[in-house]
Design an enzyme around this catalytic site. Structure first.
Site, PDB file in Angstrom:
ATOM      1  N   HIS A 306       0.842  -1.177   0.000  1.00 41.60           N
ATOM      2  CA  HIS A 306       0.000   0.000   0.000  1.00 41.60           C
ATOM      3  C   HIS A 306       0.886   1.238   0.000  1.00 41.60           C
ATOM      4  O   HIS A 306       1.945   1.239   0.617  1.00 41.60           O
ATOM      5  CB  HIS A 306      -0.911   0.021   1.239  1.00 41.60           C
ATOM      6  CG  HIS A 306      -2.049   0.963   1.078  1.00 41.60           C
ATOM      7  ND1 HIS A 306      -1.925   2.293   1.330  1.00 41.60           N
ATOM      8  CD2 HIS A 306      -3.312   0.766   0.630  1.00 41.60           C
ATOM      9  CE1 HIS A 306      -3.075   2.875   1.063  1.00 41.60           C
ATOM     10  NE2 HIS A 306      -3.930   1.980   0.637  1.00 41.60           N
ATOM     11  N   ASP A 363      -8.051  -4.834  -0.632  1.00 34.05           N
ATOM     12  CA  ASP A 363      -8.558  -5.611  -1.771  1.00 34.05           C
ATOM     13  C   ASP A 363      -8.269  -7.100  -1.676  1.00 34.05           C
ATOM     14  O   ASP A 363      -8.787  -7.880  -2.473  1.00 34.05           O
ATOM     15  CB  ASP A 363      -7.926  -5.083  -3.076  1.00 34.05           C
ATOM     16  CG  ASP A 363      -8.449  -3.711  -3.408  1.00 34.05           C
ATOM     17  OD1 ASP A 363      -9.652  -3.489  -3.231  1.00 34.05           O
ATOM     18  OD2 ASP A 363      -7.652  -2.864  -3.837  1.00 34.05           O
TER      19      ASP A 363
HETATM   20  N1  ACO Z   1       4.233  -7.390  -5.021  1.00 35.97           N
HETATM   21  C1  ACO Z   1       5.578  -7.437  -5.149  1.00 35.97           C
HETATM   22  N2  ACO Z   1       6.381  -6.391  -4.901  1.00 35.97           N
HETATM   23  C2  ACO Z   1       5.815  -5.238  -4.530  1.00 35.97           C
HETATM   24  C3  ACO Z   1       4.430  -5.107  -4.379  1.00 35.97           C
HETATM   25  C4  ACO Z   1       3.618  -6.231  -4.639  1.00 35.97           C
HETATM   26  N3  ACO Z   1       2.297  -6.181  -4.509  1.00 35.97           N
HETATM   27  N4  ACO Z   1       4.142  -3.843  -3.996  1.00 35.97           N
HETATM   28  C5  ACO Z   1       5.314  -3.195  -3.907  1.00 35.97           C
HETATM   29  N5  ACO Z   1       6.331  -4.033  -4.237  1.00 35.97           N
HETATM   30  C6  ACO Z   1       7.756  -3.743  -4.181  1.00 35.97           C
HETATM   31  C7  ACO Z   1       8.199  -2.747  -5.241  1.00 35.97           C
HETATM   32  O1  ACO Z   1       8.579  -3.415  -6.432  1.00 35.97           O
HETATM   33  C8  ACO Z   1       9.336  -2.068  -4.549  1.00 35.97           C
HETATM   34  O2  ACO Z   1      10.456  -2.933  -4.606  1.00 35.97           O
HETATM   35  P1  ACO Z   1      11.958  -2.321  -4.689  1.00 35.97           P
HETATM   36  O3  ACO Z   1      12.124  -1.499  -3.455  1.00 35.97           O
HETATM   37  O4  ACO Z   1      12.825  -3.514  -4.776  1.00 35.97           O
HETATM   38  O5  ACO Z   1      11.969  -1.481  -5.946  1.00 35.97           O
HETATM   39  C9  ACO Z   1       8.915  -2.027  -3.095  1.00 35.97           C
HETATM   40  O6  ACO Z   1       7.996  -3.119  -2.930  1.00 35.97           O
HETATM   41  C10 ACO Z   1       8.285  -0.752  -2.633  1.00 35.97           C
HETATM   42  O7  ACO Z   1       7.131  -0.552  -3.357  1.00 35.97           O
HETATM   43  P2  ACO Z   1       6.681   0.892  -3.757  1.00 35.97           P
HETATM   44  O8  ACO Z   1       7.009   1.076  -5.199  1.00 35.97           O
HETATM   45  O9  ACO Z   1       7.206   1.913  -2.792  1.00 35.97           O
HETATM   46  O10 ACO Z   1       5.148   0.794  -3.563  1.00 35.97           O
HETATM   47  P3  ACO Z   1       4.221   1.974  -3.909  1.00 35.97           P
HETATM   48  O11 ACO Z   1       3.921   2.691  -2.636  1.00 35.97           O
HETATM   49  O12 ACO Z   1       4.704   2.798  -5.029  1.00 35.97           O
HETATM   50  O13 ACO Z   1       2.964   1.236  -4.471  1.00 35.97           O
HETATM   51  C11 ACO Z   1       1.069  -0.111  -4.511  1.00 35.97           C
HETATM   52  C12 ACO Z   1       1.905   0.849  -3.670  1.00 35.97           C
HETATM   53  C13 ACO Z   1       0.730   0.530  -5.873  1.00 35.97           C
HETATM   54  C14 ACO Z   1      -0.237  -0.360  -3.779  1.00 35.97           C
HETATM   55  C15 ACO Z   1       1.865  -1.402  -4.723  1.00 35.97           C
HETATM   56  O14 ACO Z   1       2.169  -1.986  -3.474  1.00 35.97           O
HETATM   57  C16 ACO Z   1       1.159  -2.402  -5.620  1.00 35.97           C
HETATM   58  O15 ACO Z   1       1.306  -2.320  -6.841  1.00 35.97           O
HETATM   59  N6  ACO Z   1       0.387  -3.366  -5.011  1.00 35.97           N
HETATM   60  C17 ACO Z   1      -0.363  -4.311  -5.800  1.00 35.97           C
HETATM   61  C18 ACO Z   1      -1.613  -3.642  -6.328  1.00 35.97           C
HETATM   62  C19 ACO Z   1      -2.648  -3.420  -5.236  1.00 35.97           C
HETATM   63  O16 ACO Z   1      -2.947  -4.311  -4.458  1.00 35.97           O
HETATM   64  N7  ACO Z   1      -3.225  -2.201  -5.251  1.00 35.97           N
HETATM   65  C20 ACO Z   1      -4.303  -1.846  -4.296  1.00 35.97           C
HETATM   66  C21 ACO Z   1      -3.855  -0.804  -3.346  1.00 35.97           C
HETATM   67  S1  ACO Z   1      -5.102  -0.454  -2.183  1.00 35.97           S
HETATM   68  C22 ACO Z   1      -6.184   0.530  -3.009  1.00 35.97           C
HETATM   69  O17 ACO Z   1      -5.875   1.259  -3.909  1.00 35.97           O
HETATM   70  C23 ACO Z   1      -7.560   0.484  -2.583  1.00 35.97           C
END
Ligand code: ACO
Length: 429
Positions: A306, A363
């Site tokens: 998140h 979700d």
């Molecule tokens: N699976 C695997 N790796 C992940 C995931 C995931 N679901 N989410 C983040 N990461 C990784 C990133 O690749 C990054 O790795 P790195 O540091 O090696 O580059 C690290 O974790 C940090 O992630 P961020 O990029 O800082 O996450 P960000 O805050 O930009 O994104 C988000 C948050 C979009 C929710 C992301 O976690 C994601 O894509 N999750 C899956 C989609 C999802 O479930 N979205 C619903 C969110 S809740 C809502 O909107 C109601």
């Protein structure tokens, strides 16, 4: 208190702002004027774009409060319509206010015949969120006296406009489902909000759908869980569009589009697709977890992580617990729930997810409940939009009511070409 910024040898002082929960910010409104610099903050993760009194969120500690009330208490004691009132008007309604609000919602739920004709222009397979956004925008055109793009006039009718938006978004959502199934539309009945939603979706012309209390209760909880969530992508979009002076319906339509993306509201659909393909492949999820660790955005473990919660998402905790008990009460055994539990358990032991503070989000389990209620996967994000409408409306109202409000207009760092001379087409390589 102030903050000093030193650029070369020059120091600049900026006031510090403190929110009611002690949140601190450097008031950088004069930064560009004073220094010639801007802050670069891609994705706005460190930028406060507004002051808001609606929702408080502390991502590090998993705290979510609407108008001061903890989400756990609202989940336990309130229901969607009451929480919607709280979010929009700032206080829990007394008995008279609650009754009046409920009546206004009931009176506003019907979608006029002229508007119903719009549905015929969409194929059965049209993406539900694209339909929802288009038809909500059309509401503004249908009620021009409520959507004048003049804040003063639009706010005079706010109670009615807000009720129309909440109630009709629900009815339109159900109509989109029936359109996709080739079923005739149902008319709203004099029923509570969630019973009406189930009736609008599932009743047959000569056979009313009668929801069992467990189903209505679960739907109520899911809508309440989605009712608002601070400055997320769709809510900020509503505020941004509203800041141009746009009316509520136009702003909501933009928010619905923002919600449709797979990284935001579309994630609940992506979670179910992921769980289904794990199930179809006969895998236990280990291969998905390994692939998700590759760093590719297209392979992420959906429903995990998140943008602001870094320990746990309190909504995921509530929905995860509800998931077990709803399925038990309905006598449903869903293999996708077992896969989800296994994925969660495995990911929470895996250093990749632990070190990045990636936990299940709202979700992760919501789709399994929606599925148990008979709501098809392609309608999940529409359900999210129905639930989120009060939060969007409250945020639009803050923008529209702020006499000092400005149009949202971020800056950029330009990385394109420096000036060059135009070349005639026959002289280009
Ligand atoms: N699976 C695997 N790796 C992940 C995931 C995931 N679901 N989410 C983040 N990461 C990784 C990133 O690749 C990054 O790795 P790195 O540091 O090696 O580059 C690290 O974790 C940090 O992630 P961020 O990029 O800082 O996450 P960000 O805050 O930009 O994104 C988000 C948050 C979009 C929710 C992301 O976690 C994601 O894509 N999750 C899956 C989609 C999802 O479930 N979205 C619903 C969110 S809740 C809502 O909107 C109601």
């Amino acid at each position: 208190m102030s903050a000093l910024i030193k650029i070369d040898d020059k120091e600049f002082s900026f006031p510090v702002m403190t929110g009611t929960e002690g949140e601190k910010a450097i008031d950088a409104r004069s930064l560009r004027k004073d220094t010639g610099y801007i802050f670069f903050d891609q994705g706005y993760g460190n930028t406060g774009s507004c002051e808001s009194a609606v929702t408080f969120l502390d991502g590090d500690n998993g705290i979510l409060r609407h108008r001061g009330y903890p989400i756990e208490q609202l989940a336990a004691h309130s229901e969607f319509v009451e929480t919607a009132y709280l979010i929009i008007y700032g206080e829990l309604p007394n008995a008279v206010q609650r009754k009046k609000f409920g009546q206004l919602l009931r009176q506003s739920g019907h979608v006029e015949t002229q508007l119903q004709e719009i549905f015929a222009g969409f194929p059965k397979e049209a993406p539900p969120m694209a339909m929802l956004s288009s038809i909500v925008n059309a509401l503004g055109a249908h009620f021009p006296h409520l959507a004048t793009n003049d804040f003063e006039k639009d706010l005079k009718n706010f109670d009615l406009t807000a009720a129309i938006a909440i109630s009709k978004i629900r009815t339109i959502g159900a109509m989109i489902y029936r359109h996709s199934q080739g079923l005739p539309f149902m008319h709203p009945k004099d029923l509570p909000f969630c019973d009406n939603l189930l009736h609008l979706m599932f009743s047959e012309p000569y056979q009313d759908y009668v929801a069992i209390p467990e189903v209505t209760k679960a739907l109520n909880l899911l809508l309440l869980m989605h009712a608002d969530h601070e400055q997320n992508c769709s809510t900020s979009t509503v505020r941004m569009v509203g800041s141009s002076g746009a009316n509520l319906f136009t702003s909501l339509s933009a928010g619905i589009n923002a919600l449709s993306g797979p990284l935001h509201g579309g994630a609940n659909v992506a979670v179910m697709q992921m769980l289904q393909s794990i199930h179809d492949e006969g895998d236990d999820g280990s291969r998905f977890i390994e692939a998700a660790k590759g760093g590719s955005k297209s392979n992420r473990l959906m429903g995990f992580g998140h943008a602001v919660y870094r320990n746990f998402d309190p909504r995921a905790t509530i929905i995860g617990q509800a998931c077990d008990s709803v399925l038990k009460k309905l006598g449903i055994s869903d293999p996708l729930l077992d896969i989800a539990k296994h994925l969660e358990e495995a990911a929470l032991k895996d250093d990749y997810f632990v070190s990045r503070k990636l936990y299940p989000n709202v979700d992760f389990y919501s789709g399994i409940i929606f599925r148990a209620l008979g709501i098809p996967t392609n309608m999940f994000t529409v359900m999210f939009a129905i639930g989120r409408s009060p939060g969007w409306i409250a945020n639009w109202k803050e923008v529209a009511s702020n006499p000092k409000g400005r149009i949202y207009r971020p800056r950029q760092i330009f990385t394109g070409s420096t000036p060059r001379d135009y070349v005639l087409i026959d002289q280009r390589s």
